[in-house]
Structures are given as structure tokens and as C-alpha cells.
Design an enzyme around this catalytic site. Structure first.
Site, short mmCIF file in Angstrom:
data_model
loop_
_atom_site.label_atom_id
_atom_site.label_comp_id
_atom_site.label_asym_id
_atom_site.label_seq_id
_atom_site.Cartn_x
_atom_site.Cartn_y
_atom_site.Cartn_z
CG HIS A 179 -6.16 23.08 10.07
ND1 HIS A 179 -5.96 22.84 11.41
CD2 HIS A 179 -7.22 23.90 10.00
CE1 HIS A 179 -6.88 23.47 12.11
NE2 HIS A 179 -7.66 24.14 11.28
N GLY A 229 -25.52 15.91 -5.12
CA GLY A 229 -25.70 15.75 -3.67
C GLY A 229 -27.09 15.21 -3.32
CD GLU A 234 -12.58 17.66 10.31
OE1 GLU A 234 -12.66 18.87 10.56
OE2 GLU A 234 -11.91 16.87 10.99
CG ASN A 273 -13.20 24.22 1.05
OD1 ASN A 273 -13.34 23.00 0.99
ND2 ASN A 273 -12.94 24.85 2.17
NE ARG A 323 -3.22 -2.35 2.84
CZ ARG A 323 -3.61 -2.77 4.03
NH1 ARG A 323 -3.65 -1.95 5.06
NH2 ARG A 323 -3.96 -4.01 4.23
NE ARG A 352 -8.38 29.70 4.61
CZ ARG A 352 -8.55 30.90 5.16
NH1 ARG A 352 -9.08 31.90 4.48
NH2 ARG A 352 -8.19 31.11 6.40
CB CYS A 353 -13.90 24.89 7.43
SG CYS A 353 -12.29 24.09 7.38
CG ASP A 354 -8.81 26.95 8.00
OD1 ASP A 354 -9.21 27.57 7.00
OD2 ASP A 354 -7.79 26.23 7.99
CE LYS A 409 -21.91 14.01 -4.14
NZ LYS A 409 -21.21 15.19 -4.64
P1 NAD Z 1 -21.80 21.13 1.12
O1 NAD Z 1 -22.19 20.70 2.47
O2 NAD Z 1 -22.78 21.85 0.28
O3 NAD Z 1 -21.35 19.86 0.26
C1 NAD Z 1 -20.32 18.99 0.69
C2 NAD Z 1 -20.44 17.69 -0.08
O4 NAD Z 1 -21.65 17.04 0.29
C3 NAD Z 1 -20.49 17.85 -1.60
O5 NAD Z 1 -19.81 16.78 -2.19
C4 NAD Z 1 -21.98 17.75 -1.88
O6 NAD Z 1 -22.27 17.33 -3.20
C5 NAD Z 1 -22.38 16.68 -0.87
N1 NAD Z 1 -23.80 16.67 -0.53
C6 NAD Z 1 -24.72 17.66 -0.67
N2 NAD Z 1 -25.93 17.24 -0.23
C7 NAD Z 1 -25.76 15.97 0.21
C8 NAD Z 1 -26.63 15.00 0.78
N3 NAD Z 1 -27.91 15.25 0.99
N4 NAD Z 1 -26.12 13.79 1.12
C9 NAD Z 1 -24.81 13.53 0.93
N5 NAD Z 1 -23.93 14.40 0.37
C10 NAD Z 1 -24.41 15.61 0.02
O7 NAD Z 1 -20.45 21.98 1.32
P2 NAD Z 1 -19.60 22.75 0.22
O8 NAD Z 1 -20.36 23.96 -0.19
O9 NAD Z 1 -19.07 21.84 -0.82
O10 NAD Z 1 -18.33 23.18 1.11
C11 NAD Z 1 -18.38 24.24 1.98
C12 NAD Z 1 -18.68 23.79 3.39
O11 NAD Z 1 -17.70 22.86 3.81
C13 NAD Z 1 -18.62 24.92 4.39
O12 NAD Z 1 -19.74 24.83 5.22
C14 NAD Z 1 -17.35 24.67 5.16
O13 NAD Z 1 -17.39 25.21 6.46
C15 NAD Z 1 -17.22 23.19 5.11
N6 NAD Z 1 -15.83 22.74 5.26
C16 NAD Z 1 -15.41 22.22 6.47
C17 NAD Z 1 -14.06 21.83 6.63
C18 NAD Z 1 -13.55 21.29 7.95
O14 NAD Z 1 -12.46 20.73 7.99
N7 NAD Z 1 -14.29 21.42 9.04
C19 NAD Z 1 -13.16 21.94 5.56
C20 NAD Z 1 -13.64 22.44 4.36
C21 NAD Z 1 -14.97 22.84 4.21
#
Ligand code: NAD
Length: 490
Positions: free
Chosen positions: A452, A221, A260, A165, A76, A293-295, A188
Site C-alpha cells: 500500500h 493495551g 483496519e 508492525n 498546519r 503485515r496485514c497485507d 496510543k
Molecule cells: P493488536 O491488536 O494486538 O494491538 C494493536 C494495538 O491495540 C496496540 O497498540 C495494542 O496495545 C492495543 N490494544 C491491545 N488491547 C487493547 C484493548 N483492549 N483496547 C484498546 N487497545 C488495545 O495488534 P498487533 O499485534 O499490534 O498488530 C498486528 C495486527 O494488526 C494483525 O492482526 C494485523 O493484521 C493488524 N494490522 C492491520 C493493518 C490494516 O491496515 N488492516 C495494518 C497493520 C496491522
């Protein structure tokens, strides 16, 4: 290495296949992928039919799960090292795709590709963290003649869902530890910018890893509920918004979850801080990748005796920064937001705050999905009423609040429903420790804005920011469970 995974359509736009358990196939239809930079269609991505999704899940589950467990750890690791070498050769392709597909400034795109390569290389020692325990039985009468070993066990089939992001890096930080610890995985990617994960999947396929042990689910999604519910999937690792994360838990039922989610990171600036340095870092925390960014820093809490000076310097620095087209300006710090809807949302959040009495420190400027930095001065009373405080805002918007002392800063920071990270700026080690101890967040950065890197230090949220920790070694814990084997000598 990418020629076989797409064909050029009649209008010159590349049409990508997707990967299901060893095969590249076309889906039942295509989705146009538009660049956030100028709205042009840069590619089409295959959307899988329900039958193709079932084939991906069943082959990955039935064949991939066995194959990855029988593929020894050292193999791996050598596969991941080979993948890292392939990514170095395709470095420019990955960077260009991230610029076009996610609208990233070049420096941000390069950082993401480098971090992904580094993460692949770190598997050499990450695997060493995959260890269990030996528990002697001689501490109690009852277990005197026995002993136990506690092994780390893969869950079997893991569903990894990543956000737009950091489409490449976040996908990699889920897929790598999942496979490294002997799980098969369904990835996904975000629907907005899935191109880098598609290229990454090709690299993994050519790395020698068992071909059936992973699949790429390019589906919208809204299509995901049946997959999330599927009992063959025993663990889900999700990075994205708090709302979708919560929906996934409700839909998926009994499974292991690593979530996350969103943040509302505060930066606390104490009166003994180096003001210029803290402003410089806080500005980066607000504007890097346009605050998507979440952060990102979203709350700035400044002690009253340095408040005026801090505010003046913050406004001076931020007013020099503007979003630029990353294709035209290689040194851009800010580019566009991912799409027009996201910019509309930020404008709504801005207007809501203004109506409730927030004072803008910079003129609101927007051109399409290009949004200029926004800082709103607010007081403690209106703060809890603001959508900007309560919602998971994803853009270059921060709230500035004057506080009388560190206790008030901690109280306000802890009143957020989120608890991802926080930053504290001070020259006093003792005060830094006190504040860090009291904040209800997963990580505290002292004299630095939250960032991070490759996850060498673990990170993740408290409260509505998530469950579990990500990072080298820590992700392995999230993606495995334990099995206790008791030996009896009697
Ligand atoms: P999102 O929640 O809209 O989508 C994230 C993923 O989930 C995508 O792949 C989307 O297609 C999928 N998705 C959407 N609906 C779904 C469902 N019903 N079931 C399963 N999967 C589904 O988020 P986004 O707009 O892509 O990203 C931004 C968000 O991500 C922000 O809220 C940000 O704070 C968060 N984020 C968190 C971290 C962390 O480490 N905590 C890091 C990066 C981004």
C-alpha cells in the site's frame, strides 16, 4: 532534538519520558523495551498512571481541541512540512530505532521512515481534499427557497491506536490527518515497540503545531477500556487485530470507528500468468518483514494446469530465503518475529495444520523467534478446518491450494471471513477484471502482490478486515463528520 526526552539510567539504558499535552513527563513506572533481534533491553518507556492519563485526556480535550481548530490550515501544513524536514535530519536515528525496536530489516525500516516523510509532505495537497458540498434547494417545492452548505467538521478529540508492525508510519497516518482536519488526538502506540512514535511526537512538538493538541498514551493495551469508553473521545481510529478491534467497538459504544484489521490475502494465479514473475512477487508477499503485515499473502490459489510448475518454482525460490539478524546483515529480507510468543503461535498453527493433513513443502525451521518461511499444501476439504485459515496469523506462513478454474479460486477466496486485499496474476485483462469484480475485498492488485505504500490509493477491508478506508484524502473522511447549514430566503 531528542536529548530532552530521555535520561540514561544507572545501567546505561535510556529511560524515556512521555508527552502529555505540551509536557514531557515520567510515568508512574517503566516498561522494559526488548529488541526482538537479541532480547536485549534497549530502552525503558514511561507507563502513565491513571491520574496522568486523565490529565492527558482533559488537557488535550479542553485546551488542545480549541487550539487546533484556531490554527489555520496553512499553518498546519507548514508545521507538517517542518516536521518532514526534521525527520530528514533525524533519518538515521529513526531507521536505527525501527531496526532495534521492531526487528526490521534495514530496507523495511528505511521504507517506513521515507513513507512517513512523504506522508507529511503530501499534506500540502491532502488538505485540498477537505472540502464540502453546496446543495441548491430548487429541486423540490418544499426547499425552493433555501439552499444548504455541507461542511466537513472535526470530531473534536480522536483516539488513534496503532499496531507494532509499522509503529511509525501507521501512527503517522492517523495523527497527521486527525490534526490536519482540526482534531486533537491521543496516540496510543503498540506496547512492544513504542520508541519511533515517541521520537515522532517530539518532532511534532517542535513543528509549531499547538502543543496541547496531541498526547501520547504509553499504557498497556489491557488498560485501555476506560479510555475507549470515555465520552470526550468521539472517534477511534484503530489498526490491529480483528479480536481487539471488535472488543473496542463493544467497549466504546456510540462513537465513529475506523478499523483496519487482520487479513487473509489470497493470490490467485491463472493458467495464462507469467509463472516466474508471479512466483517472485508472491514470495515477496509472503516473506517481507517476516509476513508480519496485514497485507501479506496467506493463500495461494493456482490453476491446475500450471500447478506443478508453479509449486516447483515457489519452493526453489523460498528455500533460498532465511531470517537473519538485521544488525549483522544489512540486506536481510527477513528478520525475527516481534517476540517469542509470536513464534510459538506460528508453530502451533503449523502443527494444527499438519495434524489435519496439510503437507509441508519446506522443512519447518525455527530458532527462538526467528522463523523460516512456511508453505503448506492443502486441499479444499481440510482448508475450512485449519486454524491457519480461520485465524489472523501474523508470520511467514502461506497455504497453497490447487484449483480447477478461476470460479473455484474466487469461491475459496471469498469463503474467508477476512476481506482485506487480493492479488490476481494473469496476462488476460478480461479475466483479471472478472476476478477483481467478484472478490469480496477492499483492494485487488493485478499482477502485483498487495502493498500500500504511502496510501496514495485508498485501502481498507471488507468483512472481518475492517470498517472504513485509509489513504490520502480518504483518511480525512474517516476522521471528520459533516454539518449541514441550511439558509432560508423566505
Ligand atoms: P493488536 O491488536 O494486538 O494491538 C494493536 C494495538 O491495540 C496496540 O497498540 C495494542 O496495545 C492495543 N490494544 C491491545 N488491547 C487493547 C484493548 N483492549 N483496547 C484498546 N487497545 C488495545 O495488534 P498487533 O499485534 O499490534 O498488530 C498486528 C495486527 O494488526 C494483525 O492482526 C494485523 O493484521 C493488524 N494490522 C492491520 C493493518 C490494516 O491496515 N488492516 C495494518 C497493520 C496491522
Amino acid at each position: 532534538i531528542f536529548d530532552e526526552i530521555y535520561e540514561i539510567g544507572e545501567d546505561g539504558v535510556p529511560e524515556f519520558k512521555t508527552y502529555i499535552a505540551g509536557k514531557w513527563i515520567y510515568g508512574e513506572k517503566f516498561k522494559d523495551i526488548k529488541s526482538p533481534i537479541n532480547g536485549e533491553v534497549i530502552a525503558r518507556v514511561s507507563i502513565l498512571s491513571r491520574e496522568q492519563i486523565e490529565e492527558a485526556i482533559s488537557t488535550t480535550y479542553e485546551i488542545g481541541r480549541e487550539k487546533i481548530r484556531d490554527y489555520p490550515g496553512e499553518k498546519r501544513i507548514s508545521s507538517f512540512l517542518k516536521a518532514a524536514e526534521m525527520m530528514k535530519e533525524a533519518f538515521d536515528d529513526f531507521v536505527r530505532i525501527l531496526i532495534l525496536d521492531a526487528g526490521k530489516p534495514k530496507s523495511n525500516a528505511m521504507g517506513e521512515v521515507k513513507a512517513t516523510i512523504e506522508r507529511l509532505e503530501k499534506t500540502t495537497f491532502e488538505f485540498g481534499r477537505l472540502i464540502g458540498d453546496y446543495i441548491p434547494g430548487d429541486w423540490s417545492e418544499e426547499t425552493l427557497e433555501s439552499e444548504a452548505i455541507v461542511k466537513r467538521e472535526p470530531y473534536g478529540l480522536i483516539l488513534a491506536i496503532s499496531p507494532f508492525n509499522y509503529p511509525l508510519f501507521i501512527s503517522a497516518t492517523k495523527v497527521i490527518p486527525a490534526l490536519l482536519s482540526g482534531n486533537a488526538v491521543l496516540l496510543k502506540p503498540a506496547s512492544a515497540d513504542p520508541l519511533a512514535p515517541i521520537l515522532f511526537t517530539r518532532v511534532l512538538e517542535l513543528s509549531g503545531l499547538p502543543k496541547e493538541s496531541f498526547s501520547l498514551l504509553t499504557v498497556p493495551g489491557g488498560f485501555m477500556d476506560d479510555i475507549v469508553r470515555d465520552k470526550r473521545i468521539r472517534a477511534i481510529t484503530f489498526t490491529g487485530s480483528t479480536e481487539v478491534g471488535e472488543h473496542i467497538i463493544r467497549t466504546g459504544g456510540i462513537k465513529a470507528y475506523h478499523l483496519e484489521l487482520g487479513g487473509k490475502d489470497p493470490a490467485i494465479v491463472l493458467n495464462d500468468a507469467n509463472i516466474e514473475e508471479s512466483v517472485e512477487k508472491i514470495v515477496k508477499g509472503i516473506v517481507t518483514y517476516s509476513g508480519q503485515r496485514c497485507d501479506a499473502i496467506r493463500l495461494i490459489l493456482v490453476e491446475e494446469d500450471i500447478y506443478e510448475q508453479f509449486r516447483e518454482s515457489l519452493v526453489a525460490q523460498l528455500s533460498k530465503i532465511e531470517p537473519k539478524n538485521p544488525l549483522e546483515d544489512e540486506n536481510a529480507i527477513m528478520g525475527p518475529l516481534i517476540d517469542e510468543d509470536s513464534a510459538n503461535y506460528i508453530e502451533e498453527i503449523y502443527k494444527d495444520a499438519i495434524e489435519k493433513g496439510a503437507r509441508p513443502l519446506l522443512e519447518f525451521r525455527r530458532r527462538g523467534n526467528y522463523v523460516w518461511p512456511i508453505v503448506l499444501e492443502v486441499n479444499n476439504e481440510i482448508l475450512p478446518t485449519l486454524r491457519a485459515f480461520n485465524e489472523d496469523v501474523f508470520g511467514p506462513l502461506a497455504l497453497l491450494i490447487k484449483v480447477k478454474d478461476e470460479d473455484e479460486a474466487i469461491e475459496i477466496a471469498n469463503s474467508s471471513r477476512f476481506g482485506l486485499d487480493a492479488a490476481v496474476f494473469t496476462t488476460c485483462e478480461k479475466r483479471a477484471r472478472k476476478v477483481a469484480r467478484k472478490l469480496e475485498v477492499g483492494s485487488v492488485f493485478i499482477n502485483e502482490y498487495p502493498r500500500h505504500g504511502i496510501g496514495y490509493y485508498p485501502f481498507g477491508g471488507m468483512k472481518d478486515s475492517g470498517i472504513g478506508r485509509e489513504g490520502i484524502g480518504y483518511s480525512l473522511e474517516m476522521l471528520t463528520t459533516t454539518k449541514t447549514i441550511v439558509h432560508n430566503f423566505r
